[in-house]
Each structure stands twice: as C-alpha cells, then as structure tokens.
Scaffold this motif. Sequence first.
Motif, PDB file in Angstrom:
ATOM      1  N   ARG A 184       9.600  17.777  -8.566  1.00 18.77           N
ATOM      2  CA  ARG A 184       9.021  16.921  -7.687  1.00 18.77           C
ATOM      3  C   ARG A 184       9.895  16.853  -6.351  1.00 18.77           C
ATOM      4  NH1 ARG A 184       8.469  13.005 -12.279  1.00 18.77           N
ATOM      5  NH2 ARG A 184       6.467  12.758 -12.717  1.00 18.77           N
ATOM      6  N   GLU A 185      11.407  16.774  -6.617  1.00 17.96           N
ATOM      7  CA  GLU A 185      12.198  16.982  -5.500  1.00 17.96           C
ATOM      8  C   GLU A 185      12.243  18.456  -4.781  1.00 17.96           C
ATOM      9  OE1 GLU A 185      15.347  15.649  -3.096  1.00 17.96           O
ATOM     10  OE2 GLU A 185      14.035  14.363  -4.398  1.00 17.96           O
ATOM     11  N   LEU A 186      11.754  19.274  -5.373  1.00 21.86           N
ATOM     12  CA  LEU A 186      11.700  20.774  -4.850  1.00 21.86           C
ATOM     13  C   LEU A 186      10.314  20.740  -3.944  1.00 21.86           C
ATOM     14  CD1 LEU A 186      12.217  23.628  -7.384  1.00 21.86           C
ATOM     15  CD2 LEU A 186      13.428  23.320  -5.088  1.00 21.86           C
ATOM     16  N   LEU A 187       9.478  20.069  -4.467  1.00 19.60           N
ATOM     17  CA  LEU A 187       8.023  20.149  -3.636  1.00 19.60           C
ATOM     18  C   LEU A 187       7.880  18.966  -2.631  1.00 19.60           C
ATOM     19  CD1 LEU A 187       6.071  21.215  -6.763  1.00 19.60           C
ATOM     20  CD2 LEU A 187       6.844  22.751  -5.018  1.00 19.60           C
ATOM     21  N   ALA A 188       8.427  18.133  -2.534  1.00 20.62           N
ATOM     22  CA  ALA A 188       8.255  16.805  -1.958  1.00 20.62           C
ATOM     23  C   ALA A 188       8.453  17.122  -0.345  1.00 20.62           C
ATOM     24  CB  ALA A 188       9.002  15.672  -2.421  1.00 20.62           C
ATOM     25  N   GLU A 400       2.520   5.508   7.222  1.00 21.85           N
ATOM     26  CA  GLU A 400       3.196   4.824   5.963  1.00 21.85           C
ATOM     27  C   GLU A 400       3.766   5.966   5.241  1.00 21.85           C
ATOM     28  OE1 GLU A 400       4.061   1.761   5.437  1.00 21.85           O
ATOM     29  OE2 GLU A 400       3.305   1.286   7.336  1.00 21.85           O
ATOM     30  N   THR A 401       4.396   6.962   5.821  1.00 19.78           N
ATOM     31  CA  THR A 401       5.096   8.044   4.994  1.00 19.78           C
ATOM     32  C   THR A 401       5.991   8.685   5.933  1.00 19.78           C
ATOM     33  OG1 THR A 401       4.717   9.871   3.803  1.00 19.78           O
ATOM     34  CG2 THR A 401       3.495   9.960   5.672  1.00 19.78           C
ATOM     35  N   PHE A 402       6.833   9.534   5.430  1.00 25.11           N
ATOM     36  CA  PHE A 402       7.823  10.240   6.667  1.00 25.11           C
ATOM     37  C   PHE A 402       6.926  11.005   7.633  1.00 25.11           C
ATOM     38  CE2 PHE A 402       9.781  10.058   2.152  1.00 25.11           C
ATOM     39  CZ  PHE A 402      11.049   9.577   2.430  1.00 25.11           C
ATOM     40  N   GLN A 434       6.431  10.818  -2.972  1.00 21.76           N
ATOM     41  CA  GLN A 434       6.748  10.637  -1.637  1.00 21.76           C
ATOM     42  C   GLN A 434       6.765   9.353  -1.185  1.00 21.76           C
ATOM     43  OE1 GLN A 434       3.903  13.599  -0.375  1.00 21.76           O
ATOM     44  NE2 GLN A 434       5.340  15.148   0.055  1.00 21.76           N
ATOM     45  N   ARG A 435       5.722   8.590  -1.618  1.00 22.59           N
ATOM     46  CA  ARG A 435       5.677   7.074  -1.454  1.00 22.59           C
ATOM     47  C   ARG A 435       6.723   6.380  -1.738  1.00 22.59           C
ATOM     48  NH1 ARG A 435       0.157   7.971  -3.066  1.00 22.59           N
ATOM     49  NH2 ARG A 435       0.668   6.962  -5.000  1.00 22.59           N
ATOM     50  N   ASP A 436       7.242   6.647  -2.873  1.00 19.11           N
ATOM     51  CA  ASP A 436       8.412   5.954  -3.643  1.00 19.11           C
ATOM     52  C   ASP A 436       9.609   6.346  -2.750  1.00 19.11           C
ATOM     53  OD1 ASP A 436       6.626   4.859  -5.455  1.00 19.11           O
ATOM     54  OD2 ASP A 436       7.293   6.069  -7.243  1.00 19.11           O
ATOM     55  N   THR A 440      11.976   3.456  -0.825  1.00 18.94           N
ATOM     56  CA  THR A 440      13.625   3.587  -0.805  1.00 18.94           C
ATOM     57  C   THR A 440      14.355   3.873   0.318  1.00 18.94           C
ATOM     58  OG1 THR A 440      13.204   4.347  -3.027  1.00 18.94           O
ATOM     59  CG2 THR A 440      15.367   4.582  -2.298  1.00 18.94           C
ATOM     60  N   ALA A 441      13.670   4.917   1.262  1.00 16.24           N
ATOM     61  CA  ALA A 441      14.553   5.419   2.335  1.00 16.24           C
ATOM     62  C   ALA A 441      14.224   4.357   3.457  1.00 16.24           C
ATOM     63  CB  ALA A 441      13.833   6.676   2.937  1.00 16.24           C
ATOM     64  N   LEU A 442      13.282   3.778   3.461  1.00 15.45           N
ATOM     65  CA  LEU A 442      12.974   2.614   4.459  1.00 15.45           C
ATOM     66  C   LEU A 442      13.969   1.486   4.332  1.00 15.45           C
ATOM     67  CD1 LEU A 442      10.973   2.799   6.806  1.00 15.45           C
ATOM     68  CD2 LEU A 442       9.375   1.364   5.677  1.00 15.45           C
TER      69      LEU A 442
END
Length: 611
Positions: A184-188, A400-402, A434-436, A440-442
């Motif tokens: 997931r981290e590779l593809l997100a 509502e995303t990056f 990506q939503r999670d 977290t980032a926000l």
Amino acid sequence: MCGITGWVDHGRDLRRERETVQAMTETMACRGPDDEGVWLAPHAALGHRRLAVIDIEGGRQPMVAERDGRPIAVLVYSGEVYNYRELRDELTRLGHRFRTRSDTEVVLEAYLEWGPDLATRLNGMYAFAIWDIPRQELLLVRDRMGIKPLYYFPTPDGVLFGSEPKAILANPLAEPVLDLDGLRELLAVVKTPGHGIFRGMHEVLPGSLVTVGRTGVRTHRYWRLEAREHRDDLDTTVRTVRELLEDIIARQLIADVPLCTLLSGGLDSSAVTALAARLSGERGKVRSFAVDFVGYAEHFRPDAMRDTPDAPFVHEVVRHAGTCHTDIVLSSAELMDPRARAAVLRARDLPVGTGDLDTSLYLLFAAIRRHSTVALSGESADEVFGGYRWFHDPRAVGAETFPWLALPELRRQWDWGAFLDDGLLRALDIAAYQRDEYRTALAEVPVLPGEHGVQRRMRELSHLHLTRFLQLLLDRKDRMSMAVGLEVRVPFCDHRLVEYVFNAPWSMKTFDHREKSLLRAAVADLLPRSVLERGKVPYPSIQDPGYEHRLRERAAELLAEGSFPAEPFVDVAKIRRVLGERPAGNGARAPLEWFLQFNAWLGRYRARVLF
C-alpha cells in the motif's frame, strides 16, 4: 556525503561479525567511492563509505573521540553541516581541540559537549550514528527536513541501521518481506513518515532522534514545523526571503571539490543558479547542467503538466547568469538500457515505478559526476512557496484527499487496476489507505488559534506537501545522485527558510495572483523576464513514441515467457488488453513501468510478498 551502516547487539560479541559488517558496508560503495572503514566493539559495529567533500585527508570515518587516551564515542556520518565553522569556533572557546578541518569532527565534539541536544544546533542535511562507549548506547540522528535517509531495523537484542535498506538487508537477521501494508505504501503515492516499507523496517523520522540501549529503542522529535504569527509586512518578507537565500547558498557553495548547479529553466533552479553565479563573483566560474532528450524541443507536445520545453529557458538563464553550461541529451535507447534500469532499481531498493523520470535523473547525475562532486538543486521550492498547479486549482484545494491525488488528469498516472490482480486490488484497498493517511496527516497540521477559511486550508496543504509529498522527491533525488557518488544539496530545504515561509499568509504568497510570488519577487533582479513569468513545469518526461514502444515490447516478451516472478500478482488478460490498445502517451505509462520494475525487483531481491 557518505553511506553509513551498523549493528548493535547486546546479546553477542560483534567483533566476530566482521564479515557481515563488511558486507553491509560494501552495499554503500556507490554512496562513498573514496574510502571505507569499519569499527568493531563487543556490542557495536559501525561501517562507513565516504564521498570526500570537505577536508579530503582529515575526514576519515568511523571517527573516534578519545579522552585521556581512551575511546569514548564513535561516529559514522553522512551529509553536510553548513554552520560547522561557527560551531567549531564555539566549541574551541569551550575547550575542545580539533585535529581536522572536517565538519565530521565538529559533530562528534558537539555530541561530547551537548549530548543529543547537539541536533538542535545543526544547520544542514545529515544522518548520523554515534556509539557512546561509556553508556553502551547508540544515537541515530536525522536532519529536520529528512533530506538524508536513515533506516533502522529493531532486533531482539539491539538494532541494524543503514543509509539505505540494502545495507540492513545484507545482514541475515533482516529479510526482504513486503506485506500488504508495505505494498500500500508503495502504491499510494504518499510517503508516510517513518514507514520503512519492508516488514520490520523503519525510517528515522525527519527532525528526530532514535536511542538504542539495553532497555530498548526510544524515539524523540527535536524539531517540527510550528504555526507562528507572521508580523512582517510584504516588503520586509520579500527582503527576508532574499537575505535567507543569499546566506543559505553562500554556505552551500563551500566544498573542497568541484561544484555545480542543476538548471531546468524554471524559477527555482534558475534562482539558485543565478545566486550561486553572483556569489561566486566571476562569470563562468559556476558550472550548470540540464537534462534534455533527443528532439524534445523540436517535437514538444504540451500535456496536462508541461506546456513548454525547458531548453530555451535554460539557455536564456545561462546567457544571463554567465555559467559554464552543459546540456545532457538522452535518447530512448539510453533510457531503456537494461544496465541503467538495473542500476536504478538497485539504487531504489524497491519497485517505485517512476520509469523514465528515475532513469533520466540517474543518467544526468552520472554525466555530471564526471565533472563535479557536488550539485545545488532547486528541489522543494514548490512545497515551500506553493508552486504546484494544484495549489491553485479549486478542485484540488477543496478535495478531501491529498491535492496531488485529487485531479483526474493526474490520477490516471497511477491506475494500478490496469495490471494488478482483482483479488490483490481488493485486499490492498489503496483508496481506503489514502483516506486514512490523509486524516492522519491533517490531524498533525499546526494552526494558530482562530485560524480558519482560506488561510487555514492553505496552511494544511503546505504542511501536507512538506511532510508527505516532498519526502518522495527527496528520496528519489538522494537515491539517484548517491548511486553515482554525487552530492546534491537543496538550499530551499534550509529549515530557517521553511519555517519563515510556512508562516507567511497565503495572501502574501500569492500577492501578484500567481504561484510562488514571494520567491519571484525576491529574485526579480537576477533573472530574465521570460523565466520570471514562466509557469510551473515539472521535471521533463520523454515524449518519444519509441520509448513507450520499447516498454510494450519488453512487457510482451515477458508474457511470452509463460512464467515470470510477478505473475501471481497481476492479471495477464488485463496486460494483454492494454498492450493491444493504442499507445496512450507518457501520462499513462506509470502502471506499465511499475509492472516491469516490480517483476525485475522480485527476480533480483528474491523478496517475499505476503497478501
């Protein structure tokens, strides 16, 4: 700039593990082609590969500090501390004595004076490890912005660490395993701070310390971006940005080896090049390099991200600033050369899938390395000053995303569904990941009391870019440059500039109703009008149809073999369907690039992928 690695184990005598530690160190040979060293003690082993930049003779490592004839601390260090001269003077006044002219020794003596608090005093890009002999404790330190990488892998009795995962994976205690979370981290297309991708592996967070002792592993954040009230008016702000840039670049021009700039003809790299040329005080003294492709300018076609080729703007800056310039012109054949692509994969350690962007950067740096050892880059100005187009697109700002994932014309570059098996896609659920990560980032964004509306939202977007997007670019720059032993410095990542501009109001950052208004105003006297007015254009991607044709040929050859390492993870029918369609151009190549690289990675690394 160098490569570092090491092993702490309180349950075994590491003096018997020289062969393993040597193997870990040798994986860093590209990062440090000039020298190597290994230091062994009962419970600690440190390895170092050196790229000599300052004090060529005196900066050898691992570097040992002694008191009364007894060793008390050992350092392996990668990077540059740009204020090392001031720190050296301060430490000398405090009674420290120096044997070398290197910034390495300054860092070591600073630790003996201030302990882990030394990190708060450093200005630069660095990743280092110090073994405190009396305490039997390891300290890992990474620079504030995460310019230099540093990974670690906890073990039952200690830790393995290295500048790159390959150093850790050279130890039998670590195994290349990629689970669903790593995939997931590779593809997100989002870099989660601290995520090492391989199972059990972590990155030292930017601006953080990791301490490893007998009681385990502890982490501490010594720096993070804070929200502060900006009290300067516009004229003062522009003047301060200019003063900061002049001081930053003057510091980063210090080297005992040949130095150059990377020039794209955009505002950022042109500003760095022009300031470097002015501060050097002599026309033709500063070298500059640009990447180009055979026939690119003559046959250029605008796309969703690039509306002009770089070359005309590059050459105008060269004439204006008076640099000694070289264009590195690449062909499709060079970009598809199996040796170059294998070198990129080894440098990355993982199948990132950015294809020609990585390979061309690697070949550019390899060509530069024949002339220079250090290069200054314009990287990170877009994140600091708000330069990307999506900063100014209401669809991205309101999503509502990056923001770099919000626009359809960008999302199609990452259409993993075009190749991956449907069962794997469902298990991955990249959209949910990506939503999670976005939530977290926000939640980490610092804001002022009562801050709301446009100012709050644009602060959020700035923070997202500085903590989740910039890391992707810095990692790419570091891996491709260090793969050929080239040190790339990033003036716009100086934490003083980042802190100052982060807190300037958005209305000030766009006071001329354009992107990067503060930077443009700060360097307006240095650049041609055409460059000052040029819009944001990302790093170039080859447009030659022959490149995609060769990619498709490679994929077809792979399918014809009947069995290949990536087969359990992809849908062969989907790949055949894509290969039967009309070529879609460089904007839709990423999934194909990733498929080929993922297959090569599985074959080379013998990694286990769990899903």
